[in-house]
Design an enzyme around this catalytic site. Structure first.
Site, PDB file in Angstrom:
ATOM      1  N   CYS A 125      -2.067  -5.331  -0.546  1.00  0.00           N
ATOM      2  CA  CYS A 125      -2.568  -3.987  -0.223  1.00  0.00           C
ATOM      3  C   CYS A 125      -3.940  -4.069   0.441  1.00  0.00           C
ATOM      4  O   CYS A 125      -4.247  -3.301   1.362  1.00  0.00           O
ATOM      5  CB  CYS A 125      -2.674  -3.132  -1.484  1.00  0.00           C
TER       6      CYS A 125
ATOM      7  N   ARG B  47       5.765   0.567  -0.784  1.00  0.00           N
ATOM      8  CA  ARG B  47       5.033   0.685   0.487  1.00  0.00           C
ATOM      9  C   ARG B  47       5.869   1.566   1.401  1.00  0.00           C
ATOM     10  O   ARG B  47       6.851   1.101   1.984  1.00  0.00           O
ATOM     11  CB  ARG B  47       4.854  -0.686   1.130  1.00  0.00           C
TER      12      ARG B  47
HETATM   13  C1  BEZ Z   1      -0.185  -6.818  -3.602  1.00  0.00           C
HETATM   14  O1  BEZ Z   1      -0.659  -7.939  -3.495  1.00  0.00           O
HETATM   15  O2  BEZ Z   1      -0.621  -5.874  -2.948  1.00  0.00           O
HETATM   16  C2  BEZ Z   1       0.981  -6.620  -4.507  1.00  0.00           C
HETATM   17  C3  BEZ Z   1       1.876  -7.650  -4.676  1.00  0.00           C
HETATM   18  C4  BEZ Z   1       2.956  -7.472  -5.550  1.00  0.00           C
HETATM   19  C5  BEZ Z   1       3.109  -6.283  -6.220  1.00  0.00           C
HETATM   20  C6  BEZ Z   1       2.216  -5.244  -6.025  1.00  0.00           C
HETATM   21  C7  BEZ Z   1       1.143  -5.412  -5.163  1.00  0.00           C
END
Ligand code: BEZ
Length: 232
Positions: free
Chosen positions: A48, A124
């Protein structure tokens, strides 16, 4: 219980939201502008963070397309503020757009962003909404895959050109493998127009005709998208 997913072609549901820039009403506050609303699973997570860095890097390019960005996650405004402070301090990138705070998932539920893979975190998702508040495109990505922001910019640009010339845009426009920067003439709806297409346009068949848009328009789009992709 997940909510109904809003669909392409529908009006974006009217929702009052709390954001890191104060209260806003969607889509009313964005009347006359395009907006890209994108959700992410959680603040202070690596994928993110890379997405926020990338969106923030393209912010001015979206602005040039009369398009605003809005983030969203099931975090509080406090968390959003701390996270964007961290991004500024550690990565040197200002996040100039608002982020919707949705700690109890009310907004996410209304937009269909809580999927089976993780019902407590937003997937997302991306909504591209036009100046009339109509949803023009929806994307979903899983948590483990960050989005391609250049593609989202290309989608907004291509939708705007599609509206302007009442045409459809081929894969990878303006660099399509078959017809280059040319665009697709909308399908014929009668036998007569089908026959006319063949005389009027360049066609592979009556249902697959294409034409030029002004050269400078296609060139401007190509240069704009290439520059945005290089900037980072
Ligand atoms: C992230 O790194 O943004 C992420 C990775 C896995 C699950 C949720 C967020």
């Amino acid at each position: 219980m997940p909510g109904m997913i809003p669909l392409i072609g529908e009006k974006f549901p009217r929702i009052e939201v709390d954001t890191s820039h104060g209260k806003k009403v969607l889509p009313d506050d964005y009347q006359g502008k395009w907006f890209v609303l994108f959700s992410h699973p959680a603040d202070f997570t690596p994928v993110c963070t890379t997405e926020f860095y990338a969106f923030a890097s393209r912010y001015e390019d979206f602005k040039k397309l009369n398009t605003e960005l809005i983030g969203l996650s099931v975090d509080s405004t406090y968390s959003h503020i701390k996270w964007i402070e961290w991004i500024k301090e550690k990565l040197g990138k200002e996040v100039p757009f608002p982020i919707i705070a949705d700690p109890v998932g009310q907004v996410s539920n209304k937009l269909g962003l809580l999927h089976a893979a993780s019902a407590t975190h937003t997937v997302r998702a991306v909504f591209i909404v036009d100046p009339q508040g109509v949803i023009r495109a929806i994307l979903y990505y899983p948590a483990e895959l960050g989005r391609n922001i250049d593609e989202i910019l290309r989608m907004v640009k291509a939708l705007q050109v599609s509206d302007k010339y009442k045409v459809a845009m081929p894969a990878n426009w303006p660099n399509n493998e078959l017809i280059g920067e040319r665009v697709i003439v909308l399908p014929a709806s009668t036998v007569q127009t089908a026959a006319e297409r063949l005389k009027q346009y360049t066609c592979y068949d009556w249902w697959f005709c294409h034409k030029e848009i002004p050269k400078e328009e296609a060139e401007e789009a190509r240069v704009f998208l290439e520059r945005a992709a290089k900037k980072k």
